[in-house]
Enzyme design. Structure first.
Site, PDB file in Angstrom:
ATOM      1  N   ALA A  65       0.861  -1.185   0.000  1.00  0.00           N
ATOM      2  CA  ALA A  65       0.000   0.000   0.000  1.00  0.00           C
ATOM      3  C   ALA A  65       0.894   1.230   0.000  1.00  0.00           C
ATOM      4  O   ALA A  65       2.053   1.167   0.434  1.00  0.00           O
ATOM      5  CB  ALA A  65      -0.882  -0.011   1.241  1.00  0.00           C
ATOM      6  N   GLY A 108       0.582  -5.077   0.636  1.00  0.00           N
ATOM      7  CA  GLY A 108      -0.582  -5.113  -0.251  1.00  0.00           C
ATOM      8  C   GLY A 108      -0.223  -5.690  -1.626  1.00  0.00           C
ATOM      9  O   GLY A 108      -1.093  -6.243  -2.301  1.00  0.00           O
ATOM     10  N   GLU A 111      -0.461  -9.273  -1.159  1.00  0.00           N
ATOM     11  CA  GLU A 111      -1.903  -9.591  -1.036  1.00  0.00           C
ATOM     12  C   GLU A 111      -2.579  -9.549  -2.402  1.00  0.00           C
ATOM     13  O   GLU A 111      -3.431 -10.384  -2.705  1.00  0.00           O
ATOM     14  CB  GLU A 111      -2.564  -8.616  -0.056  1.00  0.00           C
ATOM     15  N   GLU A 131       4.198  -5.306   7.026  1.00  0.00           N
ATOM     16  CA  GLU A 131       3.373  -4.307   7.715  1.00  0.00           C
ATOM     17  C   GLU A 131       3.756  -4.154   9.179  1.00  0.00           C
ATOM     18  O   GLU A 131       3.676  -3.077   9.756  1.00  0.00           O
ATOM     19  CB  GLU A 131       1.876  -4.678   7.613  1.00  0.00           C
TER      20      GLU A 131
HETATM   21  N1  DAK Z   1       4.579   3.321  -0.402  1.00  0.00           N
HETATM   22  C1  DAK Z   1       5.015   4.511  -0.931  1.00  0.00           C
HETATM   23  N2  DAK Z   1       6.220   4.682  -1.502  1.00  0.00           N
HETATM   24  C2  DAK Z   1       7.033   3.619  -1.551  1.00  0.00           C
HETATM   25  C3  DAK Z   1       6.664   2.342  -1.032  1.00  0.00           C
HETATM   26  C4  DAK Z   1       5.358   2.216  -0.440  1.00  0.00           C
HETATM   27  N3  DAK Z   1       4.907   1.072   0.038  1.00  0.00           N
HETATM   28  N4  DAK Z   1       7.685   1.504  -1.222  1.00  0.00           N
HETATM   29  C5  DAK Z   1       8.657   2.191  -1.845  1.00  0.00           C
HETATM   30  N5  DAK Z   1       8.273   3.469  -2.044  1.00  0.00           N
HETATM   31  C6  DAK Z   1       9.017   4.541  -2.676  1.00  0.00           C
HETATM   32  C7  DAK Z   1      10.144   5.030  -1.766  1.00  0.00           C
HETATM   33  O1  DAK Z   1       9.651   5.952  -0.819  1.00  0.00           O
HETATM   34  C8  DAK Z   1      11.068   5.651  -2.784  1.00  0.00           C
HETATM   35  O2  DAK Z   1      10.560   6.906  -3.143  1.00  0.00           O
HETATM   36  P1  DAK Z   1      11.492   8.252  -3.035  1.00  0.00           P
HETATM   37  O3  DAK Z   1      11.916   8.316  -1.624  1.00  0.00           O
HETATM   38  O4  DAK Z   1      12.623   7.976  -3.983  1.00  0.00           O
HETATM   39  O5  DAK Z   1      10.584   9.359  -3.462  1.00  0.00           O
HETATM   40  C9  DAK Z   1      10.934   4.760  -3.993  1.00  0.00           C
HETATM   41  O6  DAK Z   1       9.699   4.056  -3.831  1.00  0.00           O
HETATM   42  C10 DAK Z   1      12.046   3.705  -4.098  1.00  0.00           C
HETATM   43  O7  DAK Z   1      12.099   3.018  -2.862  1.00  0.00           O
HETATM   44  P2  DAK Z   1      13.447   2.846  -2.021  1.00  0.00           P
HETATM   45  O8  DAK Z   1      14.376   3.996  -2.265  1.00  0.00           O
HETATM   46  O9  DAK Z   1      13.060   2.572  -0.620  1.00  0.00           O
HETATM   47  O10 DAK Z   1      14.070   1.563  -2.714  1.00  0.00           O
HETATM   48  P3  DAK Z   1      14.988   0.440  -2.063  1.00  0.00           P
HETATM   49  O11 DAK Z   1      15.421  -0.435  -3.184  1.00  0.00           O
HETATM   50  O12 DAK Z   1      16.042   1.050  -1.176  1.00  0.00           O
HETATM   51  O13 DAK Z   1      14.018  -0.385  -1.101  1.00  0.00           O
HETATM   52  C11 DAK Z   1      11.984  -1.564  -0.520  1.00  0.00           C
HETATM   53  C12 DAK Z   1      12.952  -1.100  -1.639  1.00  0.00           C
HETATM   54  C13 DAK Z   1      10.779  -2.224  -1.211  1.00  0.00           C
HETATM   55  C14 DAK Z   1      12.689  -2.598   0.353  1.00  0.00           C
HETATM   56  C15 DAK Z   1      11.568  -0.349   0.331  1.00  0.00           C
HETATM   57  O14 DAK Z   1      11.117   0.702  -0.546  1.00  0.00           O
HETATM   58  C16 DAK Z   1      10.469  -0.657   1.307  1.00  0.00           C
HETATM   59  O15 DAK Z   1      10.694  -1.229   2.349  1.00  0.00           O
HETATM   60  N6  DAK Z   1       9.233  -0.225   0.967  1.00  0.00           N
HETATM   61  C17 DAK Z   1       8.085  -0.355   1.851  1.00  0.00           C
HETATM   62  C18 DAK Z   1       7.574  -1.776   1.856  1.00  0.00           C
HETATM   63  C19 DAK Z   1       6.430  -1.922   2.824  1.00  0.00           C
HETATM   64  O16 DAK Z   1       6.559  -1.691   4.025  1.00  0.00           O
HETATM   65  N7  DAK Z   1       5.288  -2.340   2.323  1.00  0.00           N
HETATM   66  C20 DAK Z   1       4.083  -2.542   3.114  1.00  0.00           C
HETATM   67  C21 DAK Z   1       3.261  -1.286   3.114  1.00  0.00           C
HETATM   68  S1  DAK Z   1       1.823  -1.430   4.171  1.00  0.00           S
HETATM   69  C22 DAK Z   1      -5.723  -2.597   3.460  1.00  0.00           C
HETATM   70  C23 DAK Z   1      -5.211  -3.073   2.291  1.00  0.00           C
HETATM   71  C24 DAK Z   1      -3.840  -3.200   2.150  1.00  0.00           C
HETATM   72  C25 DAK Z   1      -2.992  -2.817   3.162  1.00  0.00           C
HETATM   73  C26 DAK Z   1      -3.522  -2.335   4.329  1.00  0.00           C
HETATM   74  C27 DAK Z   1      -4.890  -2.222   4.488  1.00  0.00           C
HETATM   75  N8  DAK Z   1      -7.154  -2.463   3.618  1.00  0.00           N
HETATM   76  C28 DAK Z   1      -8.015  -2.806   2.482  1.00  0.00           C
HETATM   77  C29 DAK Z   1      -7.682  -2.132   4.877  1.00  0.00           C
HETATM   78  C30 DAK Z   1      -1.559  -2.923   2.931  1.00  0.00           C
HETATM   79  C31 DAK Z   1      -0.635  -2.324   3.696  1.00  0.00           C
HETATM   80  C32 DAK Z   1       0.745  -2.298   3.209  1.00  0.00           C
HETATM   81  O17 DAK Z   1       1.078  -2.812   2.176  1.00  0.00           O
END
Ligand code: DAK
Length: 257
Positions: A65, A108, A111, A131
């Site tokens: 997400a 997400g 998912e 998450e």
């Molecule tokens: N959201 C927004 N931006 C993101 C992102 C994300 N999930 N993942 C990466 N980016 C962005 C980074 O901020 C960066 O942007 P800038 O800073 O350059 O502007 C760009 O993508 C490149 O990312 P990185 O510089 O971080 O790249 P790396 O290779 O160093 O790292 C990484 C890649 C995938 C390991 C890292 O970006 C990371 O950890 N990302 C977050 C992963 C994460 O935590 N995902 C889970 C998110 S929570 C629901 C439905 C669904 C959900 C919840 C509720 N309902 C229907 C109720 C789902 C929740 C989630 O998914």
């Protein structure tokens, strides 16, 4: 016209949807999810679309997400979150979806991939539910579908540690059905989708529903559904065509009747 998707087809019955938000590793913001839901609604009603392939980029299927967007939502915002509606549309889609996964497939994104009927992954794919690192938990079916896909032990480890698994581990655990070289993932997914698209649509639809019953119900209920579905197909023209084609030693041409 979608901004965050590249949609191609249908060709040979396959609609190809590529998630395209490269600046955010295909993070699933509301706009992207809305476009995906709208595309699937149109595909649902289009008889030319028999299967759908969803893919991302080589670097990321989707990194979850959109965290920036999520940060702006409080409790009430979550309750009124329009993304819930889009996820429901994806869940209800009744044609087979093949996910072609390369790179990060997280939160997400994982998912979404688990909404697919078949997952094909590049060797470099990483699957995870991180998450917990953000102080939250999966919200689009991650806890339920991951347990069903990989079993309780590995799902619990993934959800509670937030640590991802490799494509090979995902293959061993049963989350994905095949792994390929990353440059061939989409090609392979399309080939599988074309194979399914050439089958009798009603048989595919009912077989898919019966397979879902195996996850949703007890064995007796699932077997009863299978028997009814099997019987229902006896009334279709495509069954006649399939059997005649076999007897006449020619390929079958199914038209969905
Ligand atoms: N959201 C927004 N931006 C993101 C992102 C994300 N999930 N993942 C990466 N980016 C962005 C980074 O901020 C960066 O942007 P800038 O800073 O350059 O502007 C760009 O993508 C490149 O990312 P990185 O510089 O971080 O790249 P790396 O290779 O160093 O790292 C990484 C890649 C995938 C390991 C890292 O970006 C990371 O950890 N990302 C977050 C992963 C994460 O935590 N995902 C889970 C998110 S929570 C629901 C439905 C669904 C959900 C919840 C509720 N309902 C229907 C109720 C789902 C929740 C989630 O998914």
């Amino acid at each position: 016209m979608p901004n965050h998707l590249i949609v191609e087809g249908p060709q040979l019955g396959v609609l190809s949807i590529k998630l395209h938000r490269p600046e955010a590793l295909n993070a699933l913001n509301t706009a992207l999810l809305a476009e995906l839901a709208d595309t699937l609604i149109a595909a649902q009603d289009d008889a030319e679309v028999r299967t759908v392939v969803i893919t991302g980029s080589r670097r990321a299927f989707a990194a979850g997400a959109d965290i920036k967007e999520m940060a702006e939502r409080d409790l009430v915002g979550m309750l009124e979150d329009p993304r819930q509606r889009h996820w429901s549309t994806i869940t209800r889609f009744s044609k087979p979806i093949i996910a072609a996964v390369n790179g990060f497939c997280l939160g997400g994104g994982c998912e979404l991939a688990m909404h697919a009927d078949i997952l094909i992954a590049g060797e470099d794919a990483r699957f995870g539910q991180p998450e917990i690192n953000l102080g939250i938990m999966p919200g689009a079916g991650g806890t339920q579908r991951l347990v069903r896909a990989v079993g309780k032990a590995l799902a619990t480890q993934m959800v509670l540690t937030g640590e991802p698994i490799s494509a090979r581990r995902a293959l061993e655990a049963g989350l994905v059905s095949e792994i390929t070289q990353p440059e061939l993932t989409v090609e392979r997914a399309i080939a599988v989708a074309e194979t399914i698209a050439a089958k009798a649509p009603l048989a595919v639809r009912l077989a898919r529903e019966a397979l879902h019953k195996a996850e949703d119900t007890d064995l007796a209920t699932g077997l009863r559904f299978e028997r009814h579905a099997f019987t229902l197909l006896a009334g279709t023209k495509d069954r006649e065509e399939g059997i005649h084609a076999f007897q006449e030693k020619r390929p079958a041409t199914f038209n969905g009747h």
